[in-house]
Design an enzyme around this catalytic site. Structure first.
Site, short mmCIF file in Angstrom:
data_model
loop_
_atom_site.label_atom_id
_atom_site.label_comp_id
_atom_site.label_asym_id
_atom_site.label_seq_id
_atom_site.Cartn_x
_atom_site.Cartn_y
_atom_site.Cartn_z
N PHE A 1 0.82 -1.21 0.00
CA PHE A 1 0.00 0.00 0.00
C PHE A 1 0.85 1.26 0.00
O PHE A 1 0.66 2.14 0.83
CB PHE A 1 -0.92 0.00 1.23
N GLY B 1 4.42 -2.26 10.61
CA GLY B 1 3.53 -2.54 9.46
C GLY B 1 4.30 -3.09 8.29
O GLY B 1 4.55 -2.41 7.30
N SER C 1 7.26 -1.71 1.55
CA SER C 1 8.07 -0.60 2.07
C SER C 1 9.34 -1.11 2.76
O SER C 1 10.37 -0.41 2.75
CB SER C 1 7.25 0.26 3.03
N GLY D 1 -2.88 -9.10 9.66
CA GLY D 1 -3.65 -8.09 8.94
C GLY D 1 -4.37 -7.10 9.84
O GLY D 1 -4.71 -7.40 10.98
N HIS E 1 -4.65 1.36 11.64
CA HIS E 1 -5.13 2.73 11.43
C HIS E 1 -6.21 3.17 12.41
O HIS E 1 -6.78 4.24 12.24
CB HIS E 1 -5.64 2.89 10.00
N HIS F 1 2.87 7.32 7.84
CA HIS F 1 2.16 7.12 6.58
C HIS F 1 0.65 7.30 6.77
O HIS F 1 0.15 7.17 7.87
CB HIS F 1 2.44 5.72 6.01
N ASP F 2 -0.05 7.58 5.67
CA ASP F 2 -1.51 7.70 5.66
C ASP F 2 -2.00 8.87 6.50
O ASP F 2 -3.00 8.75 7.21
CB ASP F 2 -2.16 6.38 6.08
N1 SAH Z 1 4.07 -0.97 5.00
C1 SAH Z 1 3.22 -1.85 4.20
C2 SAH Z 1 1.75 -1.77 4.57
C3 SAH Z 1 1.42 -2.10 6.00
S1 SAH Z 1 -0.29 -2.49 6.20
C4 SAH Z 1 3.39 -1.54 2.71
O1 SAH Z 1 4.24 -0.74 2.33
O2 SAH Z 1 2.71 -2.12 1.89
C5 SAH Z 1 -0.46 -2.51 7.95
C6 SAH Z 1 0.13 -3.75 8.63
O3 SAH Z 1 0.10 -3.48 10.03
C7 SAH Z 1 -0.66 -5.05 8.44
O4 SAH Z 1 0.18 -6.02 7.86
C8 SAH Z 1 -1.09 -5.47 9.86
O5 SAH Z 1 -0.97 -6.86 10.13
C9 SAH Z 1 -0.12 -4.69 10.73
N2 SAH Z 1 -0.64 -4.35 12.06
C10 SAH Z 1 -1.78 -3.69 12.35
N3 SAH Z 1 -1.90 -3.52 13.68
C11 SAH Z 1 -0.80 -4.09 14.24
C12 SAH Z 1 -0.32 -4.25 15.60
N4 SAH Z 1 -1.02 -3.78 16.62
N5 SAH Z 1 0.84 -4.90 15.80
C13 SAH Z 1 1.55 -5.40 14.76
N6 SAH Z 1 1.18 -5.27 13.47
C14 SAH Z 1 0.01 -4.62 13.22
MG MG Z 2 0.14 2.81 4.88
#
Ligand code: SAH
Ligand code: MG
Length: 214
Positions: free
Chosen positions: A19, A46, A52, A75, A144, A169-170
């Site tokens: 993403f 993440g 990334s 996820g 998020h 991010h975001d």
């Molecule tokens: N950086 C990635 C996107 C990350 S998506 C890219 O560049 O594509 C967000 C990720 O955060 C997901 O894989 C999810 O499993 C993880 N996540 C969400 N909450 C979390 C938490 N409390 N502890 C660990 N991982 C978490």
């Molecule tokens: Mg993101």
């Protein structure tokens, strides 16, 4: 000109599930190279499938430091079956639950970057509670919801070394733009309001903040 990843790494980044658009990826890479000069590890919250992470790993390699990446690999809320950001290929066929760890490992291996990354598999606040090492860069790109984004900021923000970077991010200041909510934006505001961080740059929804040197 800011440093850029090699064409091979950029191609791997574009091919990886995830993403992050290219312009934000280039900004993340440049930030990671800057932070790498501190000689401290670079940490991401993440991992997902490693999109990334590839850029942090490539920057870590160039800087002679280690990239760390945190994820439980089950996820986020919006990535679960039935939700907009769900990808059926990320489901463990035996258990029927999400598991992005195999895809992440393939991404890193194919790019030849395994040696530069340590993956921390578990819940971000749990790992943060055990942490005791200053970091050159913290990249917040995990859950998020306010609970998760705030937990990431409170758990990892304090470990950004003076002169180090906090990247978020975001960040969507305009609620119309929001698709995954404004929790990262609230965390960004909080970091600025704390007086501990100043904004270095903004690219798309990526914000790079620098810890004020004491
Ligand atoms: N950086 C990635 C996107 C990350 S998506 C890219 O560049 O594509 C967000 C990720 O955060 C997901 O894989 C999810 O499993 C993880 N996540 C969400 N909450 C979390 C938490 N409390 N502890 C660990 N991982 C978490
Ligand atoms: Mg993101």
């Amino acid at each position: 000109m800011s440093p850029a990843p090699t064409p091979e790494i950029l191609a791997a980044f574009e091919a990886a599930k995830g993403f992050m658009p290219v312009d934000e990826g280039l900004a993340l890479y440049a930030a990671a190279r800057t932070a790498g000069r501190l000689g401290l590890p670079l940490l991401e919250i993440g991992t997902y499938c490693g999109r990334s992470t590839l850029l942090l790993a490539d920057a870590a390699r160039a800087s002679g430091v280690t990239a760390l990446t945190v994820d439980h690999h089950r996820g986020s809320e919006e990535q679960q079956p039935g939700w907009d950001y769900h990808d059926p290929e990320t489901v463990d066929p035996e258990l029927g639950v999400m598991d992005t760890l195999p895809a992440f490992r393939r991404t890193l291996r194919r790019a030849g970057l395994e040696d530069h990354v340590v993956a921390l598999v578990g819940q971000s606040p749990r790992i943060a509670r055990l942490w005791a090492t200053p970091l050159g860069l913290v990249f917040i790109d995990g859950g998020h919801t306010d609970e998760h984004a705030t937990g990431d900021y409170e758990g990892w923000g304090p470990w950004v070394a003076p002169g180090g970077l906090l990247v978020i991010h975001d960040v969507f200041p305009d609620p119309v733009d929001e698709f995954t909510g404004q929790a990262p934006y609230r965390v960004y505001l909080r970091a600025l309001e704390s007086g501990a961080f100043r904004e270095d740059s903004a690219t798309g929804s990526l914000r790079v903040l620098r810890r004020v040197e004491g």
